[in-house]
Motif scaffolding. Structure first.
Motif, PDB file in Angstrom:
ATOM      1  N   GLU A 117     -43.165  -3.804  18.666  1.00  0.00           N
ATOM      2  CA  GLU A 117     -43.988  -4.837  19.308  1.00  0.00           C
ATOM      3  C   GLU A 117     -43.413  -6.240  19.062  1.00  0.00           C
ATOM      4  O   GLU A 117     -43.576  -7.141  19.876  1.00  0.00           O
ATOM      5  N   ALA A 120     -41.654  -8.461  21.632  1.00  0.00           N
ATOM      6  CA  ALA A 120     -42.362  -9.261  22.639  1.00  0.00           C
ATOM      7  C   ALA A 120     -42.315 -10.753  22.318  1.00  0.00           C
ATOM      8  O   ALA A 120     -42.626 -11.574  23.176  1.00  0.00           O
ATOM      9  N   TYR A 121     -41.954 -11.117  21.085  1.00  0.00           N
ATOM     10  CA  TYR A 121     -41.794 -12.543  20.756  1.00  0.00           C
ATOM     11  C   TYR A 121     -40.547 -13.073  21.464  1.00  0.00           C
ATOM     12  O   TYR A 121     -39.462 -12.500  21.333  1.00  0.00           O
ATOM     13  N   LEU A 122     -40.705 -14.163  22.180  1.00  0.00           N
ATOM     14  CA  LEU A 122     -39.573 -14.675  22.977  1.00  0.00           C
ATOM     15  C   LEU A 122     -38.412 -15.133  22.094  1.00  0.00           C
ATOM     16  O   LEU A 122     -37.259 -15.090  22.509  1.00  0.00           O
ATOM     17  N   SER A 123     -38.728 -15.556  20.856  1.00  0.00           N
ATOM     18  CA  SER A 123     -37.629 -15.982  19.974  1.00  0.00           C
ATOM     19  C   SER A 123     -36.747 -14.783  19.598  1.00  0.00           C
ATOM     20  O   SER A 123     -35.561 -14.940  19.335  1.00  0.00           O
ATOM     21  N   GLU A 124     -37.342 -13.574  19.604  1.00  0.00           N
ATOM     22  CA  GLU A 124     -36.555 -12.365  19.318  1.00  0.00           C
ATOM     23  C   GLU A 124     -35.585 -12.070  20.465  1.00  0.00           C
ATOM     24  O   GLU A 124     -34.460 -11.635  20.243  1.00  0.00           O
ATOM     25  N   LYS A 127     -32.837 -14.475  20.029  1.00  0.00           N
ATOM     26  CA  LYS A 127     -31.962 -14.089  18.918  1.00  0.00           C
ATOM     27  C   LYS A 127     -31.025 -12.942  19.323  1.00  0.00           C
ATOM     28  O   LYS A 127     -29.859 -12.919  18.922  1.00  0.00           O
ATOM     29  N   PRO A 139     -31.014 -20.726  19.996  1.00  0.00           N
ATOM     30  CA  PRO A 139     -31.232 -20.936  21.436  1.00  0.00           C
ATOM     31  C   PRO A 139     -32.554 -21.657  21.702  1.00  0.00           C
ATOM     32  O   PRO A 139     -33.493 -21.534  20.928  1.00  0.00           O
ATOM     33  N   VAL A 141     -35.549 -21.401  23.966  1.00  0.00           N
ATOM     34  CA  VAL A 141     -36.173 -20.517  24.938  1.00  0.00           C
ATOM     35  C   VAL A 141     -37.171 -21.364  25.713  1.00  0.00           C
ATOM     36  O   VAL A 141     -38.033 -22.008  25.124  1.00  0.00           O
TER      37      VAL A 141
END
Lengths: 382, 187
Positions: A117, A120-124, A127, A139, A141
């Motif tokens: 799950e 679902a974090y946009l920073s992931e 990365k 980056p 985002v």
């Protein structure tokens, strides 16, 4: 002031895995929208443009990535890898990365997802792309609804002007998921036919998926043949409604005026408008009003949604890239799906693909939250 | 807190829902649309409202104040809620009123409507608070005359964890210089 350019680019779409594959079909007025029958996405069949996942796997395997990736990450990495290698840029502290998306790996929230799950974090998502290519800086985002793709080019330019970077790579993308399809369907905005922007016979929007990437740089020494200079850009809110566009086109008018002022040109200097044209009555009508207020009612205009559907966080960049190729080929592409005028003000919709000398084009987009972005691009003389 | 002064303190163990309701009452915000918003929008809206009121920003002046927000969880708090409503085909009830909040920039739309801001908006997602990008981007907006002022910061809601940190960048000199160090020391 130093000039900043949009240069090497790529589109991963159902047309194929490079920009040329899409441009060649668009030139011949061939859509990539197809009837999709997939109960996991929607109980009824619907029109969409989906990336061929088997071919994607095949191509992605060739990249020898060490980590496990989601479908969207594979699309983004494949797309960006082609831009980075064509640009021959070596990634340093002075190379930025912008990820433009509305929902990222939203499919990671589904019950039977293969992913954690946390994906679902946009920073992931950011990365994953950063790690694959070895970008040194975190980056950015950007998630700013349907203007994200155009706004990303504006942000890249502004950060280069602030001397944070010499070059910025942008990769944009969103998947067609049950999440987005059901959402637009709940607004009763989804069409059960290929969409017909600005047409009296319009039936609503189609949602499509692509990953699109581009290099934004101040280095003029190795530009792509279709490269353009960013003359000016602007974003403005309607300050009116969160899910419906302004009736007067206020934000769109202001964003275009902001871009024109920075570019130091007149509305009459624009040769072509790549508009938003989602094929909903409210959006199309708002745009027609805004372009009339801007005295751009005679400027040739198209919506590219009839080729790809609405590709959300990628759409603005995707359509900018097609605009660059359109200008490079001195060809106006037909606004596919258009037949009879379905807006209250006159606008000059491109009915069939035609040759025309093009030097400057305007790209616009509007989205939920009342946001509007405009950017003006000029052909680079080689 | 506003400029170091405490405005409202939630009792310990208070849920976000109760906190934001009490904060709304205590800050004397009178805006009926507030109750339709999702948690992220409520938090961002209240934070911005307190700050802009203090700065005497009134809708009639139509000031050119750009909004540059960031967070870690995007709109995930509402995304999870929406996903639950469509997960099961036998229990399928997608709501457009929920779906519209599944974008983080909607909170900037809410602020723009209330304060009549026809301005630049952008929403960034970072792993952690990243003042370097916020600093450079807001400085650029002011230098290139895209905005007179920039309302900038971090607004994050992720289940019961929530943070809002907003600051106003202006052209005029104030006692606090706009530097990455000053931003960091206040976060």
């Amino acid at each position: 002031m130093r000039k900043i350019y949009l240069s090497y680019n790529n589109i991963v779409s159902s047309y194929g895995f490079n920009s040329a594959a899409a441009v060649n079909k668009i030139k011949d007025e061939i859509t990539s929208l197809k009837l999709v029958n997939n109960k996991a996405l929607m109980p009824e069949s619907f029109y969409s443009s989906l990336v061929d996942k088997e071919k994607l796997e095949e191509e992605f395997t060739g990249l020898n990535s060490k980590n496990a990736h989601t479908t969207l990450e594979k699309m983004m990495i494949l797309s960006l890898s082609k831009v980075i290698s064509a640009s021959k840029i070596k990634i340093t502290e002075r190379t930025g990365l912008i990820i433009s998306t509305t929902k990222g790996n939203i499919d990671a929230l589904e019950i039977n997802t293969l992913h954690n799950e946390g994906k679902a974090y946009l920073s992931e998502l950011g990365k994953a792309v950063q790690t694959h290519f070895g970008f040194l800086k975190e980056p950015l985002v950007l998630s700013n609804a349907c203007v994200s793709g155009v706004l990303a080019t504006s942000i890249a330019k502004r950060l280069i002007k602030q001397d944070l970077f010499d070059s910025v790579f942008i990769v944009s993308g969103d998947l067609v998921t049950k999440f987005t399809v059901s959402g637009f369907n709940s607004f009763q905005a989804l069409s059960n036919e290929p969409c017909k922007p600005y047409s009296k016979n319009r039936t609503g929007i189609n949602i499509g998926e692509v990953a699109a990437s581009i290099l934004v740089t101040k280095d003029i020494s190795n530009l792509a043949p279709e490269a353009v200079e960013i003359l000016g850009d602007g974003t403005a809110n309607d300050a009116n409604h969160i899910s419906g566009p302004s009736r007067t086109g206020e934000g769109l008018v202001r964003s275009v005026n902001s871009a024109l002022k920075e570019a130091n040109i007149l509305a009459s200097d624009i040769d072509y408008i790549s508009a938003h044209g989602t094929a909903t009555i409210f959006n199309d009508e708002m745009e027609a009003i805004a372009f009339n207020r801007l005295q751009m009612n005679k400027t040739p205009l198209n919506s590219l949604k009839g080729y790809f559907g609405h590709t959300l966080g990628a759409s603005g960049l995707l359509e900018t890239i097609i605009g660059m190729h359109s200008m490079h080929k001195n060809t106006l592409f037909a606004s596919l799906g258009f037949d009879e005028i379905g807006v209250s003000k006159t606008i000059n919709i491109i009915k069939s693909t035609a040759a025309k000398n093009l030097t400057i084009f305007l790209k616009t987009a509007s989205g939920f939250g009342g946001c509007n972005t405009a950017a003006i691009f000029k052909k680079v003389k080689h | 807190m506003l400029n170091g002064e405490l405005l409202y303190k939630a009792p310990e163990e208070e849920s976000f829902v109760d906190f934001i309701k009490m904060a709304y009452k205590n800050l004397e915000t009178d805006y009926s649309k507030f109750f339709k918003m999702d948690s992220l929008s409520k938090l961002a809206f209240l934070g911005a409202d307190v700050l802009l009121k203090h700065e005497n920003v009134v809708p009639e002046k139509e000031e050119n104040i750009a909004l540059v927000f960031s967070n870690n969880a995007s709109s995930l708090d509402t995304d999870r809620k929406y996903q639950k409503s469509i997960e099961d085909n036998a229990n399928f009830y997608p709501s457009p009123a929920v779906f519209v909040y599944t974008l983080p920039n909607i909170c900037m739309g809410e602020i723009s409507i209330k304060h009549k801001l026809y301005s630049e908006n952008s929403f960034f997602i970072f792993e952690n608070f990243n003042p370097e990008y916020l600093y450079a981007y807001s400085k650029g907006l002011i230098e290139e005359n895209k905005a007179e002022k920039v309302l900038c910061g971090w607004v994050n809601v992720d289940e019961e964890e929530y943070t809002a940190f907003l600051y106003l960048v202006t052209k005029e000199k104030t006692e606090i210089p706009h530097t990455i160090k000053e931003i960091n020391s206040r976060f």
